[in-house]
Structure formats: structure tokens, C-alpha cells
Scaffold this active site. Structure first.
Site, PDB file in Angstrom:
ATOM      1  N   SER A  98       0.806  -1.209   0.000  1.00 47.04           N
ATOM      2  CA  SER A  98       0.000   0.000   0.000  1.00 47.04           C
ATOM      3  C   SER A  98       0.850   1.276   0.000  1.00 47.04           C
ATOM      4  O   SER A  98       1.599   1.533  -0.932  1.00 47.04           O
ATOM      5  CB  SER A  98      -0.957  -0.032   1.198  1.00 47.04           C
ATOM      6  OG  SER A  98      -1.928   0.966   1.136  1.00 47.04           O
ATOM      7  N   ASP A 238      -2.410   6.148  -3.446  1.00 47.62           N
ATOM      8  CA  ASP A 238      -1.288   5.491  -2.784  1.00 47.62           C
ATOM      9  C   ASP A 238      -0.766   4.390  -3.697  1.00 47.62           C
ATOM     10  O   ASP A 238      -1.181   4.273  -4.850  1.00 47.62           O
ATOM     11  CB  ASP A 238      -1.700   4.959  -1.411  1.00 47.62           C
ATOM     12  CG  ASP A 238      -2.766   3.872  -1.488  1.00 47.62           C
ATOM     13  OD1 ASP A 238      -3.451   3.790  -2.524  1.00 47.62           O
ATOM     14  OD2 ASP A 238      -2.921   3.111  -0.511  1.00 47.62           O
ATOM     15  N   ASP A 242      -5.880   2.002  -3.644  1.00 46.30           N
ATOM     16  CA  ASP A 242      -7.156   1.843  -2.956  1.00 46.30           C
ATOM     17  C   ASP A 242      -7.484   3.076  -2.125  1.00 46.30           C
ATOM     18  O   ASP A 242      -8.595   3.206  -1.596  1.00 46.30           O
ATOM     19  CB  ASP A 242      -7.202   0.571  -2.103  1.00 46.30           C
ATOM     20  CG  ASP A 242      -6.152   0.530  -0.992  1.00 46.30           C
ATOM     21  OD1 ASP A 242      -5.292   1.424  -0.935  1.00 46.30           O
ATOM     22  OD2 ASP A 242      -6.198  -0.428  -0.193  1.00 46.30           O
TER      23      ASP A 242
END
Length: 443
Positions: A98, A238, A242
Site C-alpha cells: 500500500s 497510494d 485503494d
């Protein structure tokens, strides 16, 4: 949280905290998840250096257990959630850490509904990872799994996103920061299909530059570009796309709280906000809660983690929820947060309302907030220390009800997060520093 799996999958330093062996065992487990049926698994990854190593190890484990693999290579986490559900896969796996730096990586697993994997199954996977005996049978002869590289599925995901946009958004002029991550391979195609006049930055990944001074975790770096570029709005994702944050045409950040506020009011105005309610986490600003209450919109509050937001939304039938960090879930459309979908929803909103973001946000007052992280060796020991708990209570009392303090462990890293909200930034900083210093003295 388990030994390996936190609030957002298995995450760790590549080749140390998260090794190829871990990925192989995870693959072995899900590839044999139903011994009476051949399992079909979708795999994708973001752009970080270790992604292919982990994806290949995962695929080897799945195939060794008799499962079939479809690898779509670089894509976004929400694309996996969408494709698993709509294309009949048993599992979807995203290799990504992430918003973390390139040297970290992670494994996120989705079930056949496109939802984050159940904790009970994660616990079973952890037991298997740590088992000395490899007790899952290996497939032999014609029972061995098959492997397929396929990019056609990405077109299906882009088709889905395009279907969510209204034609009027093509009149807007926007800036998009892909964070040198997953969005780099999809956002240009999507925006071209939508006919939006878009300038795209940080879309040249090299394996090492994902989230490096760019994207949603460094959105303030866009400020001067936005101010000088005559943009209606800017968006930043990011590493796995998401999350989505935005910035108005004056360079002011529009965080997840503000995005949820705008969409809640928009949905309510058009009689589409089911039960007049949305789902927030404990991290959402007190100013957002006051503004929603003033507009007769109810709030359900859950712990930090988009999977908890999604679970509450599904349980209560709510359509909108999310996190201040930019995970926004539109449950009628998708089972998880999707930065690209959030961008489209915001463009639809601006095109329909025909007002700029600053005007639309005029009644939202955000309390100053300070969030600081501290590395610790034992999160539980700190958070149960009576002296520290007393210190937190003293600080809360000093706010006289005009703010709040939230101290929580990170679900993915060896960190404690200390957050304070108050009438001034100075008070927020003072409280955070006081609590951080106390933790330092305990170590």
C-alpha cells in the site's frame, strides 16, 4: 490481529518479514482450500521491486496444490476485488504494501465475494505457515494447476470504472498523481477513455520510487503545481490505488473525511443515501461528525481498517463509508475502497453541482489534528501501562470536552499512533509530544 496478518493482510520487510517462503505457503494453502474442487486464483501486484518474486512464489504454491492461477501483473488492489467477484475466481491476491516504502511488501487476500479474507481463515493460514510438517497434499500428474498470464481482465475493470462516470466530467481540467504505483498502468487508459483533460504525474515506476515523496502520503507536494496549473481539482493515490485524496484549486488538501462529507450530502440531496447514514472510523475528525449531524446524517463508528468499515456497511445496509486516510467505499459499486472510483465519484459530483470544492465545503469545519507515530518493541505492554493510561486521562481532562485523544497500535507495523484533536494546532502538538515522550521514557 494474528502473528502475520494485520488489519490489511500480511505485511513486512521484503525478504525478511515477508519472504518468498511465506508466499509459497500461502499459495499452497489457498490452492487446496477446497479439496473437492479445483481452485481458481487471480494474482496482481503493485510496482515495488519484490513484487514479482512474491507473486511467482505464491503462484508456485497454488499450482503445487492443484489450483489454477491467472496473473494480471501490475494492477490495483480494488481491481482484484472487482474481478474476483465478477469473473468467478475463488480467491484474489494482491501483492502490495500500500502506502509503505518500496522495501516493504504485503499480501492481501480476497474471498470469492471480493471481500477481505475472513480472520478465521487467516488464522488457519498462519498455523500452516509455522507448521514444520507440510501436511497439505501436492498435486500430481494431471491434477497439477495451470498458469496463465492475461491482461484482458484489466480491460473489464476499466470498463466497470468508465460505466460509473457521467459524460459531463470531460469538461473538467484535473491533475493526477499515480504515486509511481499501481495507478500508473491504469489511470492513463481510464482518463483517456473518459475524455478528461488530465495532467498525470509520478507515473514512471522503477521498482524503487513507489510512494517516494509522491502520492497520497505526500500530497502537499502537489500544492504549487495545482496553484499554477489552472486545475479544477487534483487527485493523489497510494501505491496500490485503494486510497484517494484530493486537492482544491487553491492547493488545500481534501482528505477522506471531506470526500465522505461531500458525497454524503450529494447522495442525500438525490435521495440515494440509504438510512441517511454513513460509516466512519474512530480516526475521523470531530468536525466531520458535527457537520454530518447538522445535516441530519447519522454515523456508525468502527475501528481503524477499511475491512471493518465494509463489514459494518454490509451488516447495516449502508452505501457510503470510509477512512480519513482516503479509503472510501461505495458499497453499491464495490466491496472495497477504490481510489480511481472515488476520483470518478468526485468528478461526477463537481460536474453535477457546478460549484468548486471550496464552496461545497464551506460548512465543514475541521478541528486541528496532530498524528504522530512511535516505533515500539511491545505495543501491548505500552498500551496497558497504568502510568501511561493515567497520562492519557490527564490530557483528555485538560481539553474540557473541546477535543479528543486517540492512542492505538498500528495494525501493520511495530508502531503506536498518537492522535490529538483540539481547538488549536499548538495544543494538539503539545499533547502528542507529551504522550510520545512518556512512551520513549518507558522503552
Amino acid at each position: 490481529m494474528g502473528k502475520y496478518f494485520g488489519t490489511d493482510g500480511f505485511r513486512g520487510l521484503s525478504n525478511k518479514g515477508l519472504k518468498a517462503e511465506h508466499a509459497f505457503r500461502i499459495g499452497r494453502f489457498i490452492g487446496y482450500a477446497n479439496k473437492d474442487k479445483k481452485i481458481k486464483v487471480l494474482i496482481a501486484r503493485d510496482t515495488r521491486l519484490s513484487g514479482k518474486m512474491l507473486a511467482d512464489s505464491l503462484a508456485a504454491g497454488i499450482i503445487s496444490s492443484g489450483g489454477d492461477v491467472v496473473n494480471i501483473d501490475v494492477s490495483t488492489t480494488p481491481s482484484v476485488s472487482y474481478l474476483v467477484r465478477h469473473c468467478g475466481f475463488d480467491f484474489g491476491v494482491m501483492i502490495s504494501a500500500s502506502h509503505n516504502p518500496y522495501y516493504d511488501n504485503g499480501i492481501k487476500i480476497f474471498n470469492s465475494l471480493g471481500e477481505k479474507l475472513e480472520e478465521s481463515i487467516e488464522n488457519e493460514i498462519e498455523k500452516y505457515i509455522d507448521s514444520v510438517e507440510d501436511y497439505i497434499p501436492r498435486a500430481l500428474n494431471e491434477k497439477l494447476g495451470r498458469y496463465l498470464d492475461s491482461s484482458k481482465f484489466l480491460d473489464l475493470y476499466i470498463d466497470f470504472l468508465v460505466s460509473k462516470a457521467i459524460p459531463q466530467i470531460s469538461k473538467l481540467n484535473i491533475l493526477v498523481d499515480c504515486s509511481n504505483g499501481s495507478a500508473s498502468s491504469i489511470a492513463p487508459k481510464l482518463l483517456s477513455r473518459l475524455g478528461v483533460n488530465a495532467s498525470i504525474v509520478n507515473s514512471d515506476p522503477n521498482g524503487l520510487n513507489i510512494n517516494d515523496r509522491c502520492g497520497s502520503t505526500h500530497i502537499n507536494n502537489l500544492s504549487s503545481v495545482v496553484k499554477n496549473g489552472n486545475y479544477d481539482i487534483a487527485f493523489a493515490f497510494d501505491g496500490d490505488a485503494d486510497r484517494c485524496l484530493a486537492m482544491d484549486n487553491e492547493g488545500k488538501v481534501i482528505d477522506g473525511d471531506a470526500i465522505m462529507y461531500l458525497n454524503a450530502l450529494f447522495l442525500k440531496k438525490h435521495n440515494q443515501l440509504k438510512n441517511n447514514s454513513i460509516v466512519l472510523t474512530v480516526m475521523s475528525n470531530i468536525g466531520l461528525k458535527i457537520a454530518l449531524k447538522n445535516n441530519n446524517i447519522s454515523i456508525a463508528e468502527v475501528g481503524v481498517g477499511d475491512k471493518y468499515v465494509q463489514a459494518e456497511m454490509k451488516n447495516k445496509g449502508y452505501l457510503l463509508g470510509g477512512e480519513q486516510s482516503g479509503h472510501i467505499i461505495f458499497l453499491d459499486d464495490l466491496n472495497t475502497g477504490d481510489g480511481l472510483l472515488t476520483m470518478i465519484k468526485m468528478l461526477n459530483l463537481l460536474s453535477t453541482e457546478k460549484q468548486d470544492v471550496k464552496t461545497l465545503l464551506k460548512d465543514l469545519t475541521i478541528y486541528p489534528q496532530c498524528l504522530k507515530n512511535i516505533h515500539v518493541s511491545n505495543k501491548d505492554a505500552i498500551l496497558s501501562h497504568q502510568g501511561f493510561l493515567n497520562m492519557v486521562k490527564e490530557c483528555e481532562k485538560s481539553l474540557n470536552g473541546q477535543g479528543r485523544i486517540l492512542v492505538r497500535p498500528s495494525g501493520t507495523e511495530p508502531l503506536i499512533r498518537v492522535m490529538a484533536e483540539a481547538k488549536t494546532q499548538e495544543v494538539c502538538e503539545e499533547i502528542c509530544d507529551k504522550l510520545i515522550n512518556y512512551i520513549n521514557d518507558l522503552q
